[in-house]
Design an enzyme around this catalytic site. Structure first.
Site, PDB file in Angstrom:
ATOM      1  N   SER A 149     -27.987 -39.265  10.351  1.00  0.00           N
ATOM      2  CA  SER A 149     -28.795 -38.521  11.326  1.00  0.00           C
ATOM      3  C   SER A 149     -28.001 -37.331  11.872  1.00  0.00           C
ATOM      4  O   SER A 149     -27.536 -36.502  11.104  1.00  0.00           O
ATOM      5  CB  SER A 149     -29.271 -39.461  12.437  1.00  0.00           C
ATOM      6  OG  SER A 149     -30.239 -38.854  13.246  1.00  0.00           O
ATOM      7  N   GLU A 244     -39.737 -40.175   6.603  1.00  0.00           N
ATOM      8  CA  GLU A 244     -38.879 -39.627   7.659  1.00  0.00           C
ATOM      9  C   GLU A 244     -39.411 -38.320   8.241  1.00  0.00           C
ATOM     10  O   GLU A 244     -39.847 -37.420   7.512  1.00  0.00           O
ATOM     11  CB  GLU A 244     -37.464 -39.390   7.126  1.00  0.00           C
ATOM     12  CG  GLU A 244     -36.702 -40.673   6.870  1.00  0.00           C
ATOM     13  CD  GLU A 244     -35.205 -40.480   6.990  1.00  0.00           C
ATOM     14  OE1 GLU A 244     -34.756 -39.724   7.881  1.00  0.00           O
ATOM     15  OE2 GLU A 244     -34.486 -41.094   6.191  1.00  0.00           O
TER      16      GLU A 244
END
Length: 303
Positions: A149, A244
């Site tokens: 991330s 995502e």
């Protein structure tokens, strides 16, 4: 999809939407959010076959996670959390499995979080850690940079800073569910907004607000490294889930990095949400991602 795995995934996604994604839309104090995330991450099982030792690197609290047998290769992992969340505690369980699968040592550090420490404090601290590893006699060819991330953002920014400062470059780079564009112009932010069970637009907007000083633009390549010149990066693994929010950050990086001559291994995992790798114990796609990570890491072993 068989019924049991299907229901397990649906229930997990519903839990994540209720426990993490929905609360992120409200103005909850940072301390409470950090505490809640650490408590939830206690659910992740650790691999008991590895050894964990608390250390200090460049003035930061850190952990050294090692396999039972001696390991020459080292993975320097930078945790995610939208620049204001995450810790040694949130990622310890996941990294024990990385060690078990790769049989490599992992170094994991508690880097300075925002808003207490805004850009470039975290990046500079991580650069200091990398320099200390070299000073300790660890060769760059034996180091793989890794991040998930926003940690992938910092790992890429670190690799670029290492290149620019003309230090020996790490042998590899692993970007898991990378958050690389703080301008939020990736198309998937629009079309996957409802599909990503974990990450909300509000979370990344909050993280950007906390991370950036007023005089740093969201498109600055130092904070949105997808806009930097990507030449001379080491071989790079990119993993991303099809659901995502940041799917296109990964897609766009792949295209631009390959144009710059970078050797990119790119993997999309069907039906998976942001940071799905941390849920590998329960889902086949997560297990596959961990196996792919280990395969890539072994390919970078120059000994």
């Amino acid at each position: 999809m068989d019924r049991l795995p299907m229901w397990k995934q649906l229930l997990t996604e519903q839990f994540l939407r209720t426990a993490i994604k929905a609360p992120s839309k409200f103005n909850i104090p940072i301390g409470s959010t950090r505490f809640s995330l650490e408590q939830m991450c206690k659910l992740f099982p650790k691999d008991s076959s590895v050894n964990i030792r608390k250390i200090s690197l460049a003035g930061l609290k850190a952990e050294e996670i090692k396999p039972q047998d001696e390991a020459t290769q080292l993975i320097f992992h930078i945790h995610g959390g939208a620049f204001f969340l995450g810790s040694l505690n949130t990622h310890r369980a996941f990294l024990t499995h990385v060690v078990a699968h790769t049989q490599m040592q992992v170094i994991h550090v508690d880097y300075p979080l925002s808003p207490e420490h805004r850009f470039p404090t975290a990046l500079n601290a991580l650069f200091d850690v990398y320099q200390e590893l070299l000073t300790q006699g660890i060769q760059a060819k034996d180091i793989i940079l890794s991040g998930d991330s926003c940690g992938a953002n910092l790992a890429l920014a670190l690799a670029l800073k290492i290149r620019n400062e003309k230090l020996p470059q790490a042998s590899g780079l692993m970007l898991l569910s990378p958050f690389l564009d703080l301008t939020l112009t990736s198309e998937s932010i629009r079309f996957n907004q409802k599909h990503d069970a974990l990450l909300s637009v509000e979370t990344i907007q909050t993280g950007i607000k906390h991370y950036l000083p007023n005089d740093v633009d969201v498109g600055d390549p130092r904070v949105s490294p997808i806009f930097d010149d990507l030449h001379d990066l080491p071989p790079t693994l990119v993993q991303v889930g099809s659901k995502e929010l940041l799917l296109d950050d990964a897609n766009r990086f792949k295209e631009k990095a390959e144009e710059a001559g970078v050797d990119v291994t790119f993997k999309i995992y069907t039906g998976m949400w942001h940071n799905f790798q941390m849920f590998h114990s329960w889902f086949e796609e997560g297990k596959k991602a961990l196996a792919d990570l280990a395969e890539f890491a072994h390919e970078q072993d120059k000994d």
